[in-house]
Write a protein that holds these residues in place. Structure first.
Motif, PDB file in Angstrom:
ATOM      1  N   GLU A 291       0.829  -1.200   0.000  1.00  0.00           N
ATOM      2  CA  GLU A 291       0.000   0.000   0.000  1.00  0.00           C
ATOM      3  C   GLU A 291       0.864   1.251   0.000  1.00  0.00           C
ATOM      4  O   GLU A 291       2.017   1.235   0.432  1.00  0.00           O
ATOM      5  CB  GLU A 291      -0.955   0.021   1.189  1.00  0.00           C
ATOM      6  N   VAL A 292       0.282   2.327  -0.519  1.00  0.00           N
ATOM      7  CA  VAL A 292       0.916   3.637  -0.542  1.00  0.00           C
ATOM      8  C   VAL A 292      -0.086   4.637   0.027  1.00  0.00           C
ATOM      9  O   VAL A 292      -1.244   4.666  -0.400  1.00  0.00           O
ATOM     10  CB  VAL A 292       1.327   4.062  -1.971  1.00  0.00           C
ATOM     11  N   VAL A 293       0.364   5.436   0.992  1.00  0.00           N
ATOM     12  CA  VAL A 293      -0.497   6.439   1.611  1.00  0.00           C
ATOM     13  C   VAL A 293      -0.041   7.820   1.146  1.00  0.00           C
ATOM     14  O   VAL A 293       1.118   8.203   1.341  1.00  0.00           O
ATOM     15  CB  VAL A 293      -0.454   6.355   3.146  1.00  0.00           C
ATOM     16  N   THR A 294      -0.960   8.562   0.516  1.00  0.00           N
ATOM     17  CA  THR A 294      -0.667   9.902   0.010  1.00  0.00           C
ATOM     18  C   THR A 294      -1.563  10.915   0.710  1.00  0.00           C
ATOM     19  O   THR A 294      -2.780  10.706   0.800  1.00  0.00           O
ATOM     20  CB  THR A 294      -0.898   9.987  -1.507  1.00  0.00           C
ATOM     21  N   GLN A 295      -0.966  11.991   1.189  1.00  0.00           N
ATOM     22  CA  GLN A 295      -1.739  13.096   1.746  1.00  0.00           C
ATOM     23  C   GLN A 295      -2.025  14.091   0.622  1.00  0.00           C
ATOM     24  O   GLN A 295      -1.121  14.485  -0.104  1.00  0.00           O
ATOM     25  CB  GLN A 295      -0.975  13.791   2.862  1.00  0.00           C
ATOM     26  N   VAL A 296      -3.301  14.475   0.486  1.00  0.00           N
ATOM     27  CA  VAL A 296      -3.688  15.496  -0.484  1.00  0.00           C
ATOM     28  C   VAL A 296      -4.138  16.712   0.311  1.00  0.00           C
ATOM     29  O   VAL A 296      -5.229  16.729   0.891  1.00  0.00           O
ATOM     30  CB  VAL A 296      -4.814  15.005  -1.419  1.00  0.00           C
ATOM     31  N   TYR A 297      -3.271  17.729   0.338  1.00  0.00           N
ATOM     32  CA  TYR A 297      -3.624  18.964   1.043  1.00  0.00           C
ATOM     33  C   TYR A 297      -4.366  19.883   0.102  1.00  0.00           C
ATOM     34  O   TYR A 297      -3.929  20.143  -1.022  1.00  0.00           O
ATOM     35  CB  TYR A 297      -2.374  19.659   1.568  1.00  0.00           C
ATOM     36  N   ALA A 298      -5.507  20.418   0.543  1.00  0.00           N
ATOM     37  CA  ALA A 298      -6.280  21.371  -0.250  1.00  0.00           C
ATOM     38  C   ALA A 298      -6.824  22.420   0.705  1.00  0.00           C
ATOM     39  O   ALA A 298      -7.879  22.246   1.317  1.00  0.00           O
ATOM     40  CB  ALA A 298      -7.426  20.660  -0.982  1.00  0.00           C
ATOM     41  N   GLY A 299      -6.077  23.506   0.842  1.00  0.00           N
ATOM     42  CA  GLY A 299      -6.470  24.513   1.808  1.00  0.00           C
ATOM     43  C   GLY A 299      -5.680  25.798   1.646  1.00  0.00           C
ATOM     44  O   GLY A 299      -5.012  26.015   0.613  1.00  0.00           O
ATOM     45  N   PRO A 300      -5.704  26.664   2.668  1.00  0.00           N
ATOM     46  CA  PRO A 300      -5.007  27.958   2.588  1.00  0.00           C
ATOM     47  C   PRO A 300      -3.507  27.793   2.489  1.00  0.00           C
ATOM     48  O   PRO A 300      -2.935  26.844   2.999  1.00  0.00           O
ATOM     49  CB  PRO A 300      -5.404  28.648   3.904  1.00  0.00           C
ATOM     50  N   LEU A 301      -2.866  28.757   1.850  1.00  0.00           N
ATOM     51  CA  LEU A 301      -1.429  28.694   1.672  1.00  0.00           C
ATOM     52  C   LEU A 301      -0.681  28.799   2.988  1.00  0.00           C
ATOM     53  O   LEU A 301       0.434  28.284   3.113  1.00  0.00           O
ATOM     54  CB  LEU A 301      -0.977  29.834   0.746  1.00  0.00           C
ATOM     55  N   GLN A 302      -1.226  29.438   4.001  1.00  0.00           N
ATOM     56  CA  GLN A 302      -0.493  29.701   5.235  1.00  0.00           C
ATOM     57  C   GLN A 302      -0.544  28.556   6.235  1.00  0.00           C
ATOM     58  O   GLN A 302      -0.061  28.688   7.347  1.00  0.00           O
ATOM     59  CB  GLN A 302      -1.038  30.970   5.898  1.00  0.00           C
ATOM     60  N   GLN A 303      -1.151  27.411   5.876  1.00  0.00           N
ATOM     61  CA  GLN A 303      -1.214  26.294   6.815  1.00  0.00           C
ATOM     62  C   GLN A 303       0.157  25.706   7.057  1.00  0.00           C
ATOM     63  O   GLN A 303       0.975  25.641   6.168  1.00  0.00           O
ATOM     64  CB  GLN A 303      -2.172  25.226   6.292  1.00  0.00           C
TER      65      GLN A 303
END
Length: 327
Positions: A315-327
């Motif tokens: 398995e491969v776990v990928t984080q997909v961040y979709a939010g404000p630039l300042q996080q």
């Protein structure tokens, strides 16, 4: 200045001796203690010209001995999704999203806490399935000897709760692929777990990939000091690249190879980025793809191939961040 009778007549000579001793110390430290320079990381470009093995044909090498060198295809941006593959809607108190069952694309995403303008209550749209501002996230597997899920694969829904969606695809060669999406509203992050179970009697070789794709070229309002568009952070290097420069100066392709980091696409105030496992080695590829009115721009993470033995899984776990630039 000291009066002449208090000046040191040997001051100039002492200064020269002190400088000579300092240079000796510095040169000795450079010689004995300087760390060795690491070898440069080679860029992977063979994927662009490698042949694709058509499913059902005999591969040129035995299964499990040759790593697939394939380039991720651009999904439904250039070809309509199969009619039998609707989009699965997903709504939480902080976001609304849609996942196309064709390719499992994360193709629609709006963040409820953020408005387009002070006068417009419409939530900020980070992903969109159609139109001039089309954007989506695609994850998949590359394989040259089996049918692996890519942008045209039709997934089946096997589970859905308020914070998790599970999809499954089974090919006719003994492999079962499972994808689980989880959402964390605190960090604006989707955690996507891709698992493959090899129930065949021979090993299979696969390479996982993910990509963020947008229609058109440069972002409105992008400047040298406030860049919006494709970018990545890899091996300590932050690379930004205007799509027009990618198209005109790099022949539509630029690749970097390294470990960890992230890659994605920014727009004004917001970012959509793929964050792979910290220990994963991969190639980051910037691409310009002709088509439509102004073509498409993609940033792709392609992991190194893995071999899955019979009766085992990976398995491969990928984080997909979709939010404000300042996080």
């Amino acid at each position: 200045h000291l009066p002449p009778h208090q000046q040191d007549p040997l001051g100039g000579r002492n200064l020269i001796v002190a400088l000579a001793l300092a240079m000796t110390v510095l040169l000795g430290f450079e010689y004995f203690y300087r760390p060795a320079t690491s070898a440069p990381v080679a860029s992977t470009t063979a994927a662009l010209t490698a042949p694709v093995t058509t499913p059902g044909t005999t591969p040129s090498a035995p299964l499990g001995t040759t790593a697939p060198q394939l380039t991720p295809a651009i999904p439904s941006a250039l070809a309509p999704a199969p009619a039998a593959a609707p989009a699965l809607t997903w709504s939480t108190p902080t976001m609304t999203a849609a996942i196309s069952l064709a390719g499992g694309l994360l193709q629609d995403l709006a963040l409820k806490p953020f408005r387009t303008t002070l006068d417009d209550p419409t939530p900020v749209q980070l992903l969109s399935p159609t139109g001039a501002d089309q954007r989506f996230v695609e994850l998949g597997w590359l394989a040259s000897t089996i049918v692996a899920p890519t942008s045209t694969t039709v997934w089946q829904v096997v589970g859905q709760t308020a914070d998790q969606i599970t999809l499954e695809f089974t090919n006719q060669q003994g492999q079962v692929f499972t994808r689980v999406y989880r959402y964390n509203p605190t960090t604006y992050t989707f955690t996507v777990t891709d698992r493959v179970s090899n129930q065949a009697t021979t090993p299979v070789v696969l390479s996982h990939y993910g990509q963020v794709v947008k229609a058109g070229l440069n972002e409105a309002g992008s400047t040298w000091v406030n860049f919006h568009g494709p970018q990545s952070f890899l091996q300590g290097q932050h690379l930004t690249l205007e799509p027009t420069d990618l198209r005109d100066d790099h022949g539509g392709l630029k690749e970097l190879t390294g470990q960890g980091g992230w890659a994605g696409m920014s727009q004004r105030y917001f970012m959509v980025a793929l964050v792979p496992p910290a220990t994963q080695r991969h190639t980051v590829a910037y691409r310009h793809i002709p088509g439509g009115e102004a073509g498409f721009t993609s940033v792709t993470l392609r992991a190194e191939p893995i071999t899955v033995a019979p009766g085992t899984s990976a398995e491969v776990v990928t984080q997909v961040y979709a939010g404000p630039l300042q996080q």
